[in-house]
Design a protein around this motif. Structure first.
Motif, PDB file in Angstrom:
ATOM      1  N   TYR A   1       0.845  -1.198   0.000  1.00  0.00           N
ATOM      2  CA  TYR A   1       0.000   0.000   0.000  1.00  0.00           C
ATOM      3  C   TYR A   1       0.877   1.243   0.000  1.00  0.00           C
ATOM      4  O   TYR A   1       0.549   2.244  -0.641  1.00  0.00           O
ATOM      5  CB  TYR A   1      -0.909   0.019   1.229  1.00  0.00           C
ATOM      6  CG  TYR A   1      -1.914  -1.107   1.248  1.00  0.00           C
ATOM      7  CD1 TYR A   1      -2.737  -1.333   0.154  1.00  0.00           C
ATOM      8  CD2 TYR A   1      -2.031  -1.936   2.346  1.00  0.00           C
ATOM      9  CE1 TYR A   1      -3.652  -2.361   0.162  1.00  0.00           C
ATOM     10  CE2 TYR A   1      -2.940  -2.970   2.361  1.00  0.00           C
ATOM     11  CZ  TYR A   1      -3.752  -3.184   1.277  1.00  0.00           C
ATOM     12  OH  TYR A   1      -4.645  -4.207   1.287  1.00  0.00           O
ATOM     13  N   TYR A   2       1.991   1.165   0.723  1.00  0.00           N
ATOM     14  CA  TYR A   2       2.880   2.326   0.790  1.00  0.00           C
ATOM     15  C   TYR A   2       3.636   2.489  -0.519  1.00  0.00           C
ATOM     16  O   TYR A   2       3.881   3.610  -0.957  1.00  0.00           O
ATOM     17  CB  TYR A   2       3.833   2.188   1.977  1.00  0.00           C
ATOM     18  CG  TYR A   2       3.085   2.279   3.285  1.00  0.00           C
ATOM     19  CD1 TYR A   2       2.565   3.496   3.714  1.00  0.00           C
ATOM     20  CD2 TYR A   2       2.840   1.153   4.054  1.00  0.00           C
ATOM     21  CE1 TYR A   2       1.840   3.589   4.878  1.00  0.00           C
ATOM     22  CE2 TYR A   2       2.117   1.235   5.227  1.00  0.00           C
ATOM     23  CZ  TYR A   2       1.623   2.457   5.638  1.00  0.00           C
ATOM     24  OH  TYR A   2       0.883   2.551   6.784  1.00  0.00           O
TER      25      TYR A   2
ATOM     26  N   HIS B   1     -10.060   0.238   2.227  1.00  0.00           N
ATOM     27  CA  HIS B   1     -11.073   1.062   2.884  1.00  0.00           C
ATOM     28  C   HIS B   1     -11.696   2.067   1.936  1.00  0.00           C
ATOM     29  O   HIS B   1     -12.548   2.844   2.340  1.00  0.00           O
ATOM     30  CB  HIS B   1     -10.460   1.767   4.083  1.00  0.00           C
ATOM     31  CG  HIS B   1      -9.222   2.553   3.717  1.00  0.00           C
ATOM     32  ND1 HIS B   1      -8.027   1.922   3.428  1.00  0.00           N
ATOM     33  CD2 HIS B   1      -9.001   3.859   3.580  1.00  0.00           C
ATOM     34  CE1 HIS B   1      -7.129   2.838   3.133  1.00  0.00           C
ATOM     35  NE2 HIS B   1      -7.690   4.020   3.206  1.00  0.00           N
TER      36      HIS B   1
ATOM     37  N   LEU C   1      -6.199   2.037   7.788  1.00  0.00           N
ATOM     38  CA  LEU C   1      -5.829   0.628   7.847  1.00  0.00           C
ATOM     39  C   LEU C   1      -5.549   0.189   9.272  1.00  0.00           C
ATOM     40  O   LEU C   1      -5.585  -0.994   9.592  1.00  0.00           O
ATOM     41  CB  LEU C   1      -4.604   0.352   6.956  1.00  0.00           C
ATOM     42  CG  LEU C   1      -4.859   0.469   5.455  1.00  0.00           C
ATOM     43  CD1 LEU C   1      -3.595   0.221   4.671  1.00  0.00           C
ATOM     44  CD2 LEU C   1      -5.936  -0.516   5.029  1.00  0.00           C
TER      45      LEU C   1
ATOM     46  N   ALA D   1       1.223   4.047  -2.828  1.00  0.00           N
ATOM     47  CA  ALA D   1       1.076   5.469  -2.515  1.00  0.00           C
ATOM     48  C   ALA D   1       2.279   6.258  -3.014  1.00  0.00           C
ATOM     49  O   ALA D   1       2.160   7.388  -3.479  1.00  0.00           O
ATOM     50  CB  ALA D   1       0.905   5.654  -1.015  1.00  0.00           C
TER      51      ALA D   1
ATOM     52  N   ASN E   1     -10.421   4.813  -5.004  1.00  0.00           N
ATOM     53  CA  ASN E   1      -9.133   4.236  -5.372  1.00  0.00           C
ATOM     54  C   ASN E   1      -8.596   4.838  -6.663  1.00  0.00           C
ATOM     55  O   ASN E   1      -7.422   5.182  -6.752  1.00  0.00           O
ATOM     56  CB  ASN E   1      -9.266   2.717  -5.545  1.00  0.00           C
ATOM     57  CG  ASN E   1      -8.836   1.944  -4.320  1.00  0.00           C
ATOM     58  OD1 ASN E   1      -7.660   1.900  -3.991  1.00  0.00           O
ATOM     59  ND2 ASN E   1      -9.794   1.361  -3.632  1.00  0.00           N
TER      60      ASN E   1
ATOM     61  N   LYS F   1      -4.781   9.067   5.106  1.00  0.00           N
ATOM     62  CA  LYS F   1      -5.651   8.335   4.179  1.00  0.00           C
ATOM     63  C   LYS F   1      -5.342   6.842   4.109  1.00  0.00           C
ATOM     64  O   LYS F   1      -6.141   6.063   3.614  1.00  0.00           O
ATOM     65  CB  LYS F   1      -5.528   8.921   2.759  1.00  0.00           C
ATOM     66  CG  LYS F   1      -6.045  10.326   2.635  1.00  0.00           C
ATOM     67  CD  LYS F   1      -7.552  10.336   2.524  1.00  0.00           C
ATOM     68  CE  LYS F   1      -8.068  11.757   2.499  1.00  0.00           C
ATOM     69  NZ  LYS F   1      -9.516  11.803   2.381  1.00  0.00           N
ATOM     70  N   ILE F   2      -4.144   6.473   4.537  1.00  0.00           N
ATOM     71  CA  ILE F   2      -3.794   5.062   4.423  1.00  0.00           C
ATOM     72  C   ILE F   2      -3.497   4.449   5.795  1.00  0.00           C
ATOM     73  O   ILE F   2      -4.155   3.507   6.212  1.00  0.00           O
ATOM     74  CB  ILE F   2      -2.601   4.865   3.464  1.00  0.00           C
ATOM     75  CG1 ILE F   2      -3.014   5.317   2.059  1.00  0.00           C
ATOM     76  CG2 ILE F   2      -2.161   3.400   3.435  1.00  0.00           C
ATOM     77  CD1 ILE F   2      -1.907   5.346   1.060  1.00  0.00           C
ATOM     78  N   THR F   3      -2.528   5.040   6.504  1.00  0.00           N
ATOM     79  CA  THR F   3      -2.134   4.432   7.776  1.00  0.00           C
ATOM     80  C   THR F   3      -3.288   4.388   8.767  1.00  0.00           C
ATOM     81  O   THR F   3      -3.631   3.325   9.296  1.00  0.00           O
ATOM     82  CB  THR F   3      -0.952   5.204   8.372  1.00  0.00           C
ATOM     83  OG1 THR F   3       0.104   5.238   7.423  1.00  0.00           O
ATOM     84  CG2 THR F   3      -0.469   4.530   9.641  1.00  0.00           C
TER      85      THR F   3
ATOM     86  N   TYR G   1      -6.538   0.029  -2.054  1.00  0.00           N
ATOM     87  CA  TYR G   1      -6.781   0.428  -0.671  1.00  0.00           C
ATOM     88  C   TYR G   1      -8.113  -0.154  -0.237  1.00  0.00           C
ATOM     89  O   TYR G   1      -9.161   0.174  -0.799  1.00  0.00           O
ATOM     90  CB  TYR G   1      -6.778   1.946  -0.552  1.00  0.00           C
ATOM     91  CG  TYR G   1      -5.527   2.574  -1.129  1.00  0.00           C
ATOM     92  CD1 TYR G   1      -4.269   2.224  -0.647  1.00  0.00           C
ATOM     93  CD2 TYR G   1      -5.589   3.486  -2.164  1.00  0.00           C
ATOM     94  CE1 TYR G   1      -3.118   2.771  -1.178  1.00  0.00           C
ATOM     95  CE2 TYR G   1      -4.443   4.048  -2.704  1.00  0.00           C
ATOM     96  CZ  TYR G   1      -3.212   3.681  -2.205  1.00  0.00           C
ATOM     97  OH  TYR G   1      -2.081   4.218  -2.735  1.00  0.00           O
TER      98      TYR G   1
END
Lengths: 312, 364
Positions: free
Chosen positions: A203-204, B96, A225, A207, B102, A220-222, B94
């Motif tokens: 995911y990183y 979520h 999740l 990104a 996305n 938005k991600i960490t 992603y």
């Protein structure tokens, strides 16, 4: 499924746990309910043969006590202040710990140390840090200033009477908040760090390919999740906060407050404990049930919120 | 946008400090990817193909060598400034966010002059979604999609910012067999429609052969051969490439070159003019066998498998390196299944001779 013929074996293996649970958990819960609804119940009088009428007198009495509402207020303040602060700090520390390579293990251990340290001992250290009074070598009382006031004065501030005789309510609360946050950090960091390390690194990478700014990666991600872990930490944090007691004893001693105002920082659990000491078992049971209902309600709200916010 | 890799090398330091053995994942790799083509990086696992892809993406820095996009040296450029789209093996959607979120995500990261208005972003996202035919799934979450749909979302997310180069890491490996066939056609179509230079990594030679304009065969970090799929198949430079391409795989036999003839177990099966006498490996494609009662190569018949259009004859020969020799014969031939042996003539252009030591091709 266990074969019918062998079911007795399953029961046999379960028996020790079941017996202990029945004796030390289930029966006390039932007994608490029974005691709470017997007006003015006291175990000592009950043993002497006195009977009590059923009713909600205990609850009415508890809620009318100023001491109880004070305890409730203290508990609430501590919860509301410490849970968000400690969660936020733990999140930042966990993210920072996760992103550094050298000394990561060592720092993890250091951050985890408070968890395995006796909370009364930590409390005494905090009391010393916030203290303003000490003994001179000749035995006379003197202002010695704990490290906190020394730091404040180093930066040109006025020393604060945090917790000694004559100290105000809010300085006392600040001391407790700092102490509780510090004490709560290790567990939260551990849970969040575990969560961070289980997030797929792709995911990183994704990104990064998309040129996501660091703050946006975090928000938005960490955080999304990590939301299951954050929810867990917040819920257990509130439950722990409502059961706060030993930390007050650790810092302020059994007076549960500065010497000139004993019991000022008492909490719900402290109130229950005191009620038991005065043999008011009915009152204690009623207070315990109220505490239980509050924790239940807060947890339900937490779960509802996390249903919307937690992404798995 | 053409992509040029120049003496690209990637060395991973050893994990175990004591043994100190470093891993050369990619070794002195030089290659030019022509503009607007679909390139398949092909090789067994551990051959450095993914590392090469990640170096093109910028997620991994080469130990030495250079990467050019067109005329620009991008070796030192960070990933986000290279203008690439990358589709990860397990898609890295992603979880979520909805499909729409996305796909919008890369656009929302753009800053300054590149920043689009909300309407433009939505339009771009819808165009990308329409291209991969998922525009009716925009409000779903990734876990509500099938593997193939997730794959499409990942491609749409990679395409939405209009990359100069599209990179796909094992794009089909997480799909079932049927979906794989369908999706590889889809990738081909999308690549044709967008005209974006596309590099994909795979260990499946059939996949690479079927859709690539060019394939790049790698082994242990070293480039083996580059070319159009058919050319590489018909003209492998060494035994590894010959064995890696083709289903069923090539038949390999031990033999020798003697007096200008290729011999297997003493029988001359082909001419090899001008080749010095030496022991060799002989590779024969399954379709390179012709049934002939007077054929040079005699094998023990063990089984005949009917496949409809063709017949696959399974036989054995003591010189064979593989347990069996598999030939594919037109179904029109009458085959005596009860026979003890079967005799073949070998089509010369389906037979390759390799040096026994170096396993390099011996041309003649």
């Amino acid at each position: 499924m266990v074969d019918n013929k062998h079911q007795w074996k399953a029961w046999l293996y379960l028996a020790p746990a079941i017996v202990l649970l029945l004796v030390f958990t289930v029966w006390p819960i039932i007994n608490t309910l029974l005691m709470a609804f017997q007006n003015g119940y006291s175990a000592n009088l009950a043993l002497a043969g006195k009977t009590f009428s059923f009713g909600i007198e205990n609850f009415r009495k508890v809620l009318s006590y100023k001491r109880f509402t004070d305890c409730l207020f203290n508990t609430m303040i501590l919860c509301v202040a410490t849970v968000p602060i400690s969660t936020m700090l733990a999140l930042l520390i966990a993210v920072a710990l996760n992103s550094i390579k050298p000394l990561q293990r060592t720092l993890q251990t250091i951050f985890f140390l408070p968890y395995v340290t006796n909370s009364i001992a930590i409390g005494m250290v905090f009391a010393a840090m916030f203290n303003i009074i000490g003994l001179r070598p000749d035995g006379a009382m003197a202002d010695t200033w704990g490290i906190i006031n020394n730091v404040i004065m180093f930066f040109g501030g006025e020393p604060v009477n945090w917790m000694n005789a004559g100290s105000g309510y809010w300085p006392n609360i600040v001391v407790m908040v700092v102490y509780i946050v510090w004490n709560a950090l290790p567990f939260k960091i551990l849970v969040l760090l575990g969560g961070l390390q289980s997030i797929n690194k792709q995911y990183y990478d994704a990104a990064k390919v998309d040129g996501t700014p660091r703050r946006r990666v975090f928000s938005k991600i960490t955080v999304p999740l990590l939301s299951p872990m954050i929810a867990y930490v917040v819920i257990t944090g509130f439950i722990g906060g409502f059961k706060e007691y030993s930390s007050i004893v650790g810092v302020f001693g059994e007076t549960m407050g500065p010497v000139h105002d004993a019991g000022r920082l008492n909490t719900m659990v402290g109130f229950i404990y005191d009620s038991l000491n005065t043999r008011a078992h009915g009152t204690a049971s009623a207070a315990a049930l109220i505490l239980f209902l509050i924790i239940l309600a807060v947890t339900m709200v937490n779960l509802q919120v996390s249903k919307k916010r937690v992404h798995f | 946008m053409k992509v040029v890799l120049q003496n690209l090398t990637k060395i991973f330091p050893s994990r175990d400090k004591k043994s100190g053995k470093e891993v050369v994942a990619v070794n002195d790799f030089t290659f030019e990817i022509p503009d607007g083509k679909l390139i398949g990086l092909l090789g067994p696992s551990g051959c450095g193909k993914s590392t090469t892809l990640y170096m093109i993406s910028g997620l991994q820095k080469p130990t030495s060598g250079k990467i050019f996009f067109g005329e620009d040296d991008v070796t030192e450029l960070s990933t986000e400034n290279r203008g690439i789209g990358l589709v990860f093996q397990n898609y890295a959607l992603y979880p979520h966010m909805t499909v729409k979120q996305n796909i919008l995500f890369p656009l929302e990261n753009l800053k300054g002059a590149d920043r689009l208005t909300k309407e433009e972003m939505l339009k771009r996202a819808h165009d990308a979604a329409a291209l991969v035919q998922i525009d009716d799934l925009m409000d779903r979450k990734p876990n509500e999609l099938s593997g193939g749909q997730q794959q499409r979302v990942a491609i749409a997310r990679a395409l939405v910012k209009m990359p100069r180069v599209l990179l796909l890491d094992e794009p089909l490996s997480n799909l079932d067999a049927r979906l794989r066939l369908q999706t590889r056609e889809e990738i081909r179509r999308i690549q044709k429609e967008t005209g974006i230079t596309t590099v994909f990594v795979t260990h499946d030679q059939e996949e690479a052969m079927s859709i690539s304009d060019m394939i790049v065969v790698m082994k242990l970090g070293v480039l083996q051969q580059i070319g159009k799929p058919q050319d590489v198949y018909d003209d492998p430079v060494n035994l590894f490439v010959a064995k890696f391409l083709g289903t069923p795989p090539i038949n390999v036999l031990e033999g020798e070159v003697k007096g200008g003839k290729v011999c297997i177990g003493g029988a001359a099966v082909a001419e090899a003019p001008g080749v010095a006498d030496q022991p060799v490996y002989i590779g024969i494609r399954p379709e390179g066998f012709e049934l002939d009662a007077n054929g040079a190569l005699e094998c023990k018949l063990s089984n005949v498998e009917v496949m409809g259009r063709d017949v696959s004859i399974v036989s054995t020969h003591e010189s064979s390196v593989n347990p069996v020799i598999r030939s594919i014969i037109d179904a029109d031939y009458a085959i005596d299944r009860e026979a003890e042996t079967v005799r073949y003539n070998i089509k010369p252009h389906k037979l390759f001779v390799f040096n026994k030591e170096t396993e390099e091709r011996i041309y003649f």
